[in-house]
Scaffold this active site. Structure first.
Site, short mmCIF file in Angstrom:
data_model
loop_
_atom_site.label_atom_id
_atom_site.label_comp_id
_atom_site.label_asym_id
_atom_site.label_seq_id
_atom_site.Cartn_x
_atom_site.Cartn_y
_atom_site.Cartn_z
N ASN A 137 -86.46 78.74 78.23
CA ASN A 137 -87.21 79.98 78.00
C ASN A 137 -87.47 80.24 76.52
O ASN A 137 -88.03 81.29 76.18
CB ASN A 137 -86.44 81.17 78.59
CG ASN A 137 -86.42 81.13 80.11
OD1 ASN A 137 -87.45 81.23 80.76
ND2 ASN A 137 -85.24 80.94 80.69
N ARG A 167 -78.66 75.42 81.83
CA ARG A 167 -78.58 76.34 82.98
C ARG A 167 -77.69 75.76 84.10
O ARG A 167 -76.79 76.43 84.61
CB ARG A 167 -79.99 76.59 83.52
CG ARG A 167 -80.11 77.77 84.44
CD ARG A 167 -81.56 77.93 84.90
NE ARG A 167 -82.49 78.02 83.78
CZ ARG A 167 -83.81 77.89 83.88
NH1 ARG A 167 -84.37 77.64 85.04
NH2 ARG A 167 -84.58 77.99 82.81
N SER A 211 -82.42 76.30 75.62
CA SER A 211 -83.09 77.11 76.64
C SER A 211 -84.51 76.66 76.95
O SER A 211 -85.31 76.40 76.05
CB SER A 211 -83.13 78.57 76.17
OG SER A 211 -83.90 79.33 77.08
N ASP A 270 -80.41 77.91 66.11
CA ASP A 270 -80.25 78.18 67.54
C ASP A 270 -80.94 79.53 67.77
O ASP A 270 -81.15 80.30 66.82
CB ASP A 270 -78.76 78.25 67.88
CG ASP A 270 -78.53 78.74 69.30
OD1 ASP A 270 -79.15 78.18 70.22
OD2 ASP A 270 -77.76 79.72 69.47
N ASP A 330 -80.69 81.92 71.08
CA ASP A 330 -79.90 82.93 71.79
C ASP A 330 -78.59 83.21 71.05
O ASP A 330 -77.77 82.31 70.89
CB ASP A 330 -79.55 82.43 73.20
CG ASP A 330 -80.78 82.13 74.05
OD1 ASP A 330 -81.78 82.87 73.93
OD2 ASP A 330 -80.74 81.17 74.83
N GLY A 364 -74.82 77.84 74.73
CA GLY A 364 -75.33 76.56 74.24
C GLY A 364 -75.48 75.48 75.29
O GLY A 364 -76.12 74.47 75.04
C1 BG6 Z 1 -78.80 78.50 75.60
C2 BG6 Z 1 -77.81 79.58 75.99
O1 BG6 Z 1 -79.50 78.90 74.46
O2 BG6 Z 1 -79.70 78.25 76.67
C3 BG6 Z 1 -77.11 79.19 77.28
O3 BG6 Z 1 -76.85 79.74 74.95
C4 BG6 Z 1 -78.14 78.91 78.36
O4 BG6 Z 1 -76.24 80.24 77.66
C5 BG6 Z 1 -79.09 77.83 77.88
O5 BG6 Z 1 -77.49 78.50 79.57
C6 BG6 Z 1 -80.19 77.49 78.91
O6 BG6 Z 1 -81.06 78.58 79.03
P1 BG6 Z 1 -82.25 78.69 80.08
O7 BG6 Z 1 -83.09 79.83 79.53
O8 BG6 Z 1 -82.99 77.39 80.06
O9 BG6 Z 1 -81.66 78.99 81.39
MG MG Z 2 -76.64 80.48 70.97
#
Ligand code: BG6
Ligand code: MG
Length: 218
Positions: A117, A48, A115, A8, A10, A45
């Site tokens: 991102n 969004r 994510s 993972d 973040d 995890g």
């Molecule tokens: C996960 C985070 O890695 O990504 C979550 O733990 C987050 O908290 C999720 O909501 C989605 O992220 P993003 O960057 O697509 O908004």
């Molecule tokens: Mg995480």
């Protein structure tokens, strides 16, 4: 036999779990919605939009779908501004050493993150080249605790699920790894999780390469 580790991102490799909190907090404060670190634990995890739904449980008024989309976009713009400033200093203790030790012993590495991102964070912190495969929020329909992102990472590596170990800092992520049929290392707040095969406060507190060497000997 464990042939790969799926990380993972973040909160496991990078401090961006805290940036998610800061960005949601700014949005929630502007809307007058109570939000704290305890509620934030439930966002780890999950996607969004699912995160937003959890935050809105405390809102005094209903939001339309359009308003929800705008709130999620606003949070993401705050978040992107934060991650644009990331450097290698944002890497968590033990993250780089662990990945290098695994690669040195021939264990393959991948990312399994909810994510959207994730690619930007990997570029920004200069660690993208350390991972053979990246499965992230742009490629999946169901976020953790659904196992989709980890199964996708295993299929990108062309490995059976049982040959991939997952590293997670989220309850949803530990559950996803276990549902995928993968051994799981739980770190941070979920260390000691009943579904985890092993636990550590941070990656600096465990010799994962040595653990895998032992596991593969059995
Ligand atoms: C996960 C985070 O890695 O990504 C979550 O733990 C987050 O908290 C999720 O909501 C989605 O992220 P993003 O960057 O697509 O908004
Ligand atoms: Mg995480």
């Amino acid at each position: 036999m464990i042939q790969a580790v799926i990380f993972d991102l973040d909160g496991v490799l990078v401090t961006t779990d805290d940036s998610h909190y800061e960005a949601w907090k700014q949005m929630a404060d502007e809307e007058g919605i109570p939000f704290d670190r305890q509620i934030n634990q439930r966002l780890r995890g999950v996607s969004r939009m699912e995160s937003l739904e959890i935050i809105l449980e405390k809102s005094e008024r209903p939001y339309t779908q359009d308003e929800k989309r705008n709130l999620a976009e606003r949070k993401n713009s705050y978040y992107v501004a934060l991650i644009n400033q990331l450097t290698r200093d944002a890497l968590l203790p033990g993250a780089l050493d662990t990945v290098h030790a695994l690669l040195d012993m021939g264990i393959r590495t991948a990312i399994g993150s909810s994510s959207k991102n994730a690619p930007a964070i990997l570029r920004q912190t200069g660690i993208a080249r350390l991972f053979e495969a990246v499965a992230d929020g742009n490629q999946i329909k169901h976020s953790k605790p659904d196992p989709e992102v980890f199964l996708l990472a295993a299929s990108l590596l062309q490995l059976p699920a049982a040959d991939c170990l997952v590293v997670e800092d989220a309850d949803a992520g530990v559950v996803a790894g276990a549902r995928a049929g993968m051994p799981v290392l739980a770190v941070g707040a979920v260390a000691g999780h009943p579904l985890a095969d092993l636990s550590a406060p941070t990656l600096a507190d465990i010799d994962l390469a040595a653990w895998i060497r032992d596991y593969n000997r059995k």
